[in-house]
Design a protein around this motif. Structure first.
Motif, PDB file in Angstrom:
ATOM      1  N   VAL A  98      50.450  10.134  57.209  1.00 48.87           N
ATOM      2  CA  VAL A  98      50.667  10.439  58.751  1.00 48.87           C
ATOM      3  C   VAL A  98      49.560  10.131  59.470  1.00 48.87           C
ATOM      4  CG1 VAL A  98      50.841  12.666  60.093  1.00 48.87           C
ATOM      5  CG2 VAL A  98      51.833  12.600  57.474  1.00 48.87           C
ATOM      6  N   THR A  99      48.370   9.708  58.822  1.00 49.26           N
ATOM      7  CA  THR A  99      47.329   9.186  59.933  1.00 49.26           C
ATOM      8  C   THR A  99      47.602   7.809  60.350  1.00 49.26           C
ATOM      9  OG1 THR A  99      45.930  10.571  59.003  1.00 49.26           O
ATOM     10  CG2 THR A  99      44.968   8.775  60.343  1.00 49.26           C
ATOM     11  N   PHE A 100      47.767   6.848  59.401  1.00 44.19           N
ATOM     12  CA  PHE A 100      48.109   5.463  59.770  1.00 44.19           C
ATOM     13  C   PHE A 100      49.079   4.784  59.747  1.00 44.19           C
ATOM     14  CE2 PHE A 100      43.757   6.239  57.591  1.00 44.19           C
ATOM     15  CZ  PHE A 100      42.807   5.851  58.616  1.00 44.19           C
ATOM     16  N   LEU A 111      48.967  12.488  68.690  1.00 44.10           N
ATOM     17  CA  LEU A 111      48.861  13.716  68.387  1.00 44.10           C
ATOM     18  C   LEU A 111      49.325  13.910  67.055  1.00 44.10           C
ATOM     19  CD1 LEU A 111      48.377  16.813  69.043  1.00 44.10           C
ATOM     20  CD2 LEU A 111      50.566  17.092  69.575  1.00 44.10           C
ATOM     21  N   LEU A 112      50.291  13.095  66.421  1.00 49.23           N
ATOM     22  CA  LEU A 112      50.625  13.171  65.236  1.00 49.23           C
ATOM     23  C   LEU A 112      49.476  12.403  64.313  1.00 49.23           C
ATOM     24  CD1 LEU A 112      53.061  13.747  62.986  1.00 49.23           C
ATOM     25  CD2 LEU A 112      53.842  11.203  63.579  1.00 49.23           C
ATOM     26  N   VAL A 113      49.077  11.530  64.762  1.00 46.81           N
ATOM     27  CA  VAL A 113      47.857  10.780  64.141  1.00 46.81           C
ATOM     28  C   VAL A 113      46.823  11.647  63.828  1.00 46.81           C
ATOM     29  CG1 VAL A 113      45.954   8.949  64.309  1.00 46.81           C
ATOM     30  CG2 VAL A 113      48.456   8.441  64.656  1.00 46.81           C
ATOM     31  N   THR A 114      46.463  12.544  64.820  1.00 47.15           N
ATOM     32  CA  THR A 114      45.246  13.319  64.709  1.00 47.15           C
ATOM     33  C   THR A 114      45.447  14.404  63.666  1.00 47.15           C
ATOM     34  OG1 THR A 114      44.634  12.857  67.261  1.00 47.15           O
ATOM     35  CG2 THR A 114      43.783  14.843  65.836  1.00 47.15           C
ATOM     36  N   THR A 115      46.671  14.951  63.785  1.00 49.02           N
ATOM     37  CA  THR A 115      47.309  15.931  62.630  1.00 49.02           C
ATOM     38  C   THR A 115      47.055  15.464  61.259  1.00 49.02           C
ATOM     39  OG1 THR A 115      48.852  16.881  64.360  1.00 49.02           O
ATOM     40  CG2 THR A 115      48.935  17.474  61.966  1.00 49.02           C
ATOM     41  N   GLY A 116      47.429  14.128  61.257  1.00 48.47           N
ATOM     42  CA  GLY A 116      47.374  13.587  59.882  1.00 48.47           C
ATOM     43  C   GLY A 116      45.733  13.413  59.397  1.00 48.47           C
ATOM     44  N   LEU A 126      47.245  16.190  49.508  1.00 49.71           N
ATOM     45  CA  LEU A 126      46.837  15.939  50.765  1.00 49.71           C
ATOM     46  C   LEU A 126      45.999  14.786  51.379  1.00 49.71           C
ATOM     47  CD1 LEU A 126      44.757  19.380  50.586  1.00 49.71           C
ATOM     48  CD2 LEU A 126      46.800  18.946  52.080  1.00 49.71           C
ATOM     49  N   PHE A 127      45.425  13.759  50.560  1.00 47.90           N
ATOM     50  CA  PHE A 127      44.849  12.783  50.865  1.00 47.90           C
ATOM     51  C   PHE A 127      45.927  11.497  50.972  1.00 47.90           C
ATOM     52  CE2 PHE A 127      42.857   8.935  50.314  1.00 47.90           C
ATOM     53  CZ  PHE A 127      41.618   8.942  50.857  1.00 47.90           C
ATOM     54  N   TYR A 165      45.447   0.346  55.559  1.00 45.71           N
ATOM     55  CA  TYR A 165      46.399   0.524  54.455  1.00 45.71           C
ATOM     56  C   TYR A 165      45.858  -0.400  53.245  1.00 45.71           C
ATOM     57  CZ  TYR A 165      50.152   3.346  55.527  1.00 45.71           C
ATOM     58  OH  TYR A 165      51.149   4.242  55.960  1.00 45.71           O
ATOM     59  N   VAL A 166      45.358  -1.737  53.915  1.00 38.02           N
ATOM     60  CA  VAL A 166      44.698  -2.368  52.764  1.00 38.02           C
ATOM     61  C   VAL A 166      43.373  -1.852  52.235  1.00 38.02           C
ATOM     62  CG1 VAL A 166      43.710  -4.847  52.474  1.00 38.02           C
ATOM     63  CG2 VAL A 166      45.954  -4.646  53.662  1.00 38.02           C
TER      64      VAL A 166
END
Length: 589
Positions: free
Chosen positions: A402-404, A433-438, A395-396, A358-359
């Motif tokens: 959703v990833t981090f 799995l949610l992280v991978t989708t993101g 998208l980014f 995030y930083v």
């Protein structure tokens, strides 16, 4: 059947144990090695071969334009820096292709990276890659600082410099103080491994924690070396798309300076789990919390700028707004990690991974992408597609969060980092799995960015000299700029020259047009002082970088490489600095 593999070492403070969790049937497979090598490649590439170099490269391109000069100071030194950086990066990739690339991460902690636990030449390549990249950064820092202090356009006092230039000035001073620390650390490590010194061996009077102090004295300022140029990018974009100067200019400058100074006073917050004295930890806790203050000042100044202006939500501005949202979240978790009890609970967990991204991505990559959309017309003469740009942003932004963001939850649930497989009964599978989708959504945004660049370079709309109606001097010349930037040096009578002189910008005459010649001005008030010839192209920086490459690589395999490699280095430097009669006559004329 699962197993734990562990080993310990004793430091003067405490015993530290490292664990690896694996499936028993993978114990003898190549998967652990591949995972470590991939991690070594990605982390070293991100920190040493991308993040700092790309920010310094922006400075090399934009600072001469922004301060209204024809070329950067010491162009041959810049050429040397480029070749050294290129050869260092190629060395790393060749090492991985030959299966001798580093596998200890970008931090290369001892004793894991020491001769006892990492045989072969993998870590030695890491140590010399550090020397390559930091030498390149130091060379660029010197030339950028000299350009800012001595080549500003007449009238561009320190109080009128663009905030991006201030950010690069602070950054490059930080480079001069931070980079030698990691170069010393990597040299000590190479000596421990090659000639059996014991800088980091507690059994022989060394100290494993010395590595962490030297590394993080560089490593934490490194984060701000990446982050501070991003603050300058945000200021430039916010001012342009709000249609007014940045609110609180003096406070913004002071915030940049304060961030640069304070960044050197909190490296130990990476070491709270090593058992350091509590009084020292309390100092670094306070410093880690205090450094949020100058960042908060800048965020409120940007919000005030947008509040008082008429905001245009073009793609660069969307990335700035996304940066503010993401970076505030990352800053809040940073304040949490400044607390020793909290840090001890989540140390080496995915909470730290989430905070770091995030930083670093929120604080650097969002502004960098916004800056690319902003200055792409200046670099190429064409505009990036706005519709694709907005899709790229969303998208980014969505993919990133959703990833981090779920990684905070994983970290609080106890998921450790740097372990490549986990038991399915731990309950982390759904969130991962949610992280991978993101991550796939994030990758789609990055892919769309490259498609946009490729398409716009071929058929993008012509930009003109100042498509954003910006105020900086970089937009006062053609897009893309000619080799000499400005035939006649502009005069900066105000801090927003193109807004205050929209039709005809005052210029200074007197520089010759038939040769490379620069106008040097006073450091404070930018008063014209002398005309100075700029160096012509030369083969010697390239030859000197080849000689340095030969020295660095040879010293990996034999200590005599230092002495053998010094000979071609000396020869090329003598050739580089040998007096040129034609240049002396030109200078006197």
């Amino acid at each position: 059947m699962r197993w734990f593999e562990s080993f310990s070492y004793l430091s003067p403070c405490k015993s530290v144990t490292f664990y690896r969790i694996s499936n028993s049937n993978l114990h003898d497979s190549a998967l652990p090695t591949l995972i470590r090598m991939y991690g070594g490649l990605s982390s070293n590439w991100q920190m040493f071969l991308f993040a700092v170099p790309v920010m310094q490269a922006l400075g090399v391109y934009l600072v001469p334009l922004m301060v209204g000069t024809r070329a950067i100071a010491f162009p041959r030194l810049n050429a040397f820096a480029f070749w050294v950086y290129l050869f260092g990066g190629l060395m790393l990739y060749v090492a991985f292709a030959l299966n001798i690339g580093p596998d200890t991460g970008w931090f290369s902690y001892v004793p894991l990276a020491g001769p006892q636990y990492s045989s072969g030449k993998r870590v030695d390549f890491w140590a010399q890659m550090i020397t390559f990249t930091e030498l390149s950064s130091l060379a660029i820092a010197v030339s950028t600082i000299c350009t800012i202090f001595k080549q500003r356009a007449p009238g561009m006092t320190l109080q009128r410099m663009p905030l991006f230039v201030w950010a690069l000035l602070v950054t490059n001073f930080m480079v001069c103080f931070a980079m030698p620390a990691v170069m010393i650390a990597s040299t000590y490590l190479l000596l421990d491994r090659s000639i059996a010194t014991h800088f980091f061996n507690p059994a022989e009077g060394g100290d494993a924690l010395l590595w962490q102090h030297l590394f993080w004295f560089f490593g934490h300022p490194e984060v701000y070396i990446i982050f501070i140029p991003a603050l300058g990018i945000v200021s430039a974009i916010t001012s342009t798309f709000s249609g007014r100067p940045v609110f609180g200019y003096p406070y913004m400058v002071l915030a940049l300076l304060a961030t640069g100074f304070m960044a050197f006073g909190l490296w130990v917050h990476h070491m709270f789990a090593t058992g350091l004295p509590r009084l020292g930890n309390s100092f670094y806790t306070a410093a880690s919390a205090m450094i949020a203050l100058p960042s908060g000042v800048q965020i409120f100044c940007w919000i005030a700028t947008m509040w008082q202006g008429r905001v245009r939500l073009a793609t660069p501005m969307l990335f700035v707004i996304g940066f503010v949202v993401v970076f505030v979240l990352g800053g809040l978790t940073g304040v949490m990690l400044a607390s020793v009890p909290m840090d001890l609970q989540v140390h080496d967990s995915y909470f730290v991974v989430a905070h770091f991204h995030y930083v670093l991505i929120g604080g650097a990559l969002f502004p960098l992408l916004g800056g690319f959309y902003f200055w792409f017309p200046k670099i190429s003469g064409r505009l990036l597609d706005e519709r694709l740009g907005k899709w790229n942003f969303w998208l980014f932004f969505i993919g990133f969060n959703v990833t981090f963001f779920p990684m905070h939850i994983l970290g609080l649930a106890g998921m450790p980092r740097r372990i490549y497989t986990y038991s399915p009964d731990l309950g982390w599978g759904g969130i991962n799995l949610l992280v991978t989708t993101g991550a796939f959504v994030l990758a789609a945004g990055v892919l769309l960015f490259f498609i946009n660049v490729w398409r716009s370079l071929r058929v993008g709309a012509r930009a003109g000299n100042n498509p954003w109606a910006a105020s900086g001097l970089e937009w006062a010349t053609d897009s893309p700029p000619p080799e000499y930037n400005f035939a006649h040096i502009p005069v900066a009578e105000t801090s927003e020259p193109l807004w205050d002189h929209p039709h005809e910008l005052p210029v200074a005459h007197g520089l010759r047009l038939d040769r490379r010649e620069l106008l040097l001005t006073s450091a404070g008030e930018a008063q014209p002082e002398i005309r100075e010839p700029s160096a012509d192209p030369s083969i010697w920086p390239f030859l000197a970088s080849l000689a340095a490459t030969f020295l660095f690589i040879l010293s990996i395999f034999t200590p005599w490489g230092l002495y053998i490699g010094a000979v071609p280095v000396a020869i090329t430097l003598i050739g580089w600095f040998w007096p040129n009669p034609a240049e002396s006559i030109e200078r006197e004329g």
